[in-house]
Design an enzyme around this catalytic site. Sequence first.
Site, PDB file in Angstrom:
ATOM      1  N   LYS A   1      -6.802   8.400  -0.705  1.00 26.64           N
ATOM      2  CA  LYS A   1      -8.104   8.835  -0.156  1.00 26.64           C
ATOM      3  C   LYS A   1      -8.559  10.148  -0.795  1.00 26.64           C
ATOM      4  O   LYS A   1      -8.693  11.175  -0.116  1.00 26.64           O
ATOM      5  CB  LYS A   1      -8.033   8.975   1.365  1.00 26.64           C
ATOM      6  CG  LYS A   1      -7.663   7.679   2.078  1.00 26.64           C
ATOM      7  CD  LYS A   1      -7.740   7.839   3.579  1.00 26.64           C
ATOM      8  CE  LYS A   1      -7.308   6.594   4.310  1.00 26.64           C
ATOM      9  NZ  LYS A   1      -5.860   6.303   4.193  1.00 26.64           N
TER      10      LYS A   1
ATOM     11  N   ASP B   1     -12.666  15.341  -3.543  1.00 33.88           N
ATOM     12  CA  ASP B   1     -12.693  16.636  -4.230  1.00 33.88           C
ATOM     13  C   ASP B   1     -13.938  16.636  -5.109  1.00 33.88           C
ATOM     14  O   ASP B   1     -14.774  15.725  -5.011  1.00 33.88           O
ATOM     15  CB  ASP B   1     -11.394  16.801  -5.064  1.00 33.88           C
ATOM     16  CG  ASP B   1     -10.992  18.273  -5.236  1.00 33.88           C
ATOM     17  OD1 ASP B   1     -11.890  19.084  -5.538  1.00 33.88           O
ATOM     18  OD2 ASP B   1      -9.814  18.591  -5.077  1.00 33.88           O
TER      19      ASP B   1
ATOM     20  N   ARG C   1       2.424  -0.717  11.080  1.00 31.90           N
ATOM     21  CA  ARG C   1       3.382  -0.709  12.189  1.00 31.90           C
ATOM     22  C   ARG C   1       3.656  -2.062  12.851  1.00 31.90           C
ATOM     23  O   ARG C   1       4.815  -2.333  13.194  1.00 31.90           O
ATOM     24  CB  ARG C   1       2.960   0.345  13.220  1.00 31.90           C
ATOM     25  CG  ARG C   1       3.288   1.756  12.730  1.00 31.90           C
ATOM     26  CD  ARG C   1       2.544   2.815  13.481  1.00 31.90           C
ATOM     27  NE  ARG C   1       1.125   2.818  13.150  1.00 31.90           N
ATOM     28  CZ  ARG C   1       0.249   3.676  13.656  1.00 31.90           C
ATOM     29  NH1 ARG C   1       0.637   4.563  14.542  1.00 31.90           N
ATOM     30  NH2 ARG C   1      -1.017   3.632  13.283  1.00 31.90           N
TER      31      ARG C   1
ATOM     32  N   ASP D   1      -3.335   4.387  -1.810  1.00 30.11           N
ATOM     33  CA  ASP D   1      -4.263   4.856  -0.777  1.00 30.11           C
ATOM     34  C   ASP D   1      -4.078   6.346  -0.538  1.00 30.11           C
ATOM     35  O   ASP D   1      -3.479   6.758   0.453  1.00 30.11           O
ATOM     36  CB  ASP D   1      -3.995   4.042   0.506  1.00 30.11           C
ATOM     37  CG  ASP D   1      -4.973   4.380   1.612  1.00 30.11           C
ATOM     38  OD1 ASP D   1      -6.084   4.844   1.304  1.00 30.11           O
ATOM     39  OD2 ASP D   1      -4.617   4.176   2.788  1.00 30.11           O
TER      40      ASP D   1
ATOM     41  N   THR E   1     -10.587   4.484  10.580  1.00 34.26           N
ATOM     42  CA  THR E   1     -10.558   3.642  11.789  1.00 34.26           C
ATOM     43  C   THR E   1      -9.939   4.374  12.974  1.00 34.26           C
ATOM     44  O   THR E   1     -10.014   3.894  14.101  1.00 34.26           O
ATOM     45  CB  THR E   1      -9.789   2.329  11.529  1.00 34.26           C
ATOM     46  OG1 THR E   1      -8.598   2.637  10.816  1.00 34.26           O
ATOM     47  CG2 THR E   1     -10.601   1.350  10.747  1.00 34.26           C
TER      48      THR E   1
ATOM     49  N   LYS F   1       0.852  -1.198   0.000  1.00 31.69           N
ATOM     50  CA  LYS F   1       0.000   0.000   0.000  1.00 31.69           C
ATOM     51  C   LYS F   1       0.882   1.241   0.000  1.00 31.69           C
ATOM     52  O   LYS F   1       1.748   1.408   0.858  1.00 31.69           O
ATOM     53  CB  LYS F   1      -0.900   0.011   1.236  1.00 31.69           C
ATOM     54  CG  LYS F   1      -1.860   1.195   1.242  1.00 31.69           C
ATOM     55  CD  LYS F   1      -2.836   1.085   2.384  1.00 31.69           C
ATOM     56  CE  LYS F   1      -2.328   1.696   3.660  1.00 31.69           C
ATOM     57  NZ  LYS F   1      -2.216   3.175   3.639  1.00 31.69           N
TER      58      LYS F   1
HETATM   59  O1  C5P Z   1       0.481   1.207  11.008  1.00 35.05           O
HETATM   60  P1  C5P Z   1      -0.951   0.808  10.811  1.00 35.05           P
HETATM   61  O2  C5P Z   1      -1.156  -0.708  10.835  1.00 35.05           O
HETATM   62  O3  C5P Z   1      -1.922   1.538  11.702  1.00 35.05           O
HETATM   63  O4  C5P Z   1      -1.255   1.261   9.309  1.00 35.05           O
HETATM   64  C1  C5P Z   1      -2.561   1.302   8.781  1.00 35.05           C
HETATM   65  C2  C5P Z   1      -2.511   1.897   7.423  1.00 35.05           C
HETATM   66  O5  C5P Z   1      -3.853   1.884   6.915  1.00 35.05           O
HETATM   67  C3  C5P Z   1      -2.033   3.340   7.379  1.00 35.05           C
HETATM   68  O6  C5P Z   1      -1.273   3.503   6.195  1.00 35.05           O
HETATM   69  C4  C5P Z   1      -3.323   4.153   7.297  1.00 35.05           C
HETATM   70  O7  C5P Z   1      -3.160   5.339   6.550  1.00 35.05           O
HETATM   71  C5  C5P Z   1      -4.237   3.185   6.556  1.00 35.05           C
HETATM   72  N1  C5P Z   1      -5.687   3.368   6.770  1.00 35.05           N
HETATM   73  C6  C5P Z   1      -6.283   3.396   8.027  1.00 35.05           C
HETATM   74  N2  C5P Z   1      -7.621   3.599   8.149  1.00 35.05           N
HETATM   75  C7  C5P Z   1      -8.394   3.759   7.078  1.00 35.05           C
HETATM   76  C8  C5P Z   1      -7.814   3.704   5.804  1.00 35.05           C
HETATM   77  C9  C5P Z   1      -6.448   3.496   5.697  1.00 35.05           C
HETATM   78  O8  C5P Z   1      -5.594   3.203   9.016  1.00 35.05           O
HETATM   79  N3  C5P Z   1      -9.705   3.881   7.189  1.00 35.05           N
END
Ligand code: C5P
Length: 253
Positions: A74, A77, A223, A72, A128, A44
């Site tokens: 997002k 616009d 992470r 991603d 989330t 991603k």
């Molecule tokens: O590090 P972590 O596991 O929290 O990464 C989650 C990834 O998913 C991040 O790149 C974040 O931008 C993305 N994301 C998210 N919630 C969303 C859409 C994408 O956490 N609704």
Amino acid sequence: MSAFLQQDPSLSPKDRLIFALDYPGLEEAKKAVVALKNHVGLFKVGLELFVSAGPDVFKAIAENSGCGIFLDLKFHDIPETVRAAVRAAAAHRVQFVTVHASGGKEMLRTVVDHCPKVTKVLAVTVLTSSSREEMREIGMDGNLDILGLVLQRARMAKAAGCAGVVCSGAEVRRIKEQAGWELIAVVPGVRPEWATVQNDDQTRVTTPRQAMLNGADYIVVGRPIREAKDPSQAADRIVGEIKTALQDPSAHP
Ligand code: C5P
């Protein structure tokens, strides 16, 4: 019917793991692609990496792995601007692209109608990381039911022709029950029980197992893999949890 029986059997557990390449630059991202290419299904590319590296990152992923790309950014616009941005992304043959469902049905429909088939449009329902308190602060109803909003946006995304949604693992089953099991559910906010993440901003989290049992098609993990002592081993462990959840849903985690 159980959620797990509805998932596409042609996807392997590894195919279902999306690693978030949340790195500041191309060199760090390339290293991660090489290290993880045999351990995850897709990479991603998010805001940080795209802003710093631009489309060169697509080339780096394609040249260093056989993995798919999830862009991603997002988008949110006016319909014409998002339509053009998504077409530009599709020219790089990315597999998934995200747009905010809060941009409205007209925007979603315009994007989907003009998006080449190679790229699937996913609608972000509610981030989330958003809590009810935060939603209140940005002017939403104080009694707002986040799940209700997520379901409303998922139904709208489906009606507009989106291939899927990005949502929390706790919401996925309700979304599929209401909007249809064919809607692809991509779930971020995933935290294995064994993972420790410093200063975690995710609030509506699920384990890989919970997400899959609830009907997720893909999970996004950043992470817990990136900060692990051995990232490829962490990815394999998550793939193992996906596999067990799908093969043996009644087993103890
Ligand atoms: O590090 P972590 O596991 O929290 O990464 C989650 C990834 O998913 C991040 O790149 C974040 O931008 C993305 N994301 C998210 N919630 C969303 C859409 C994408 O956490 N609704």
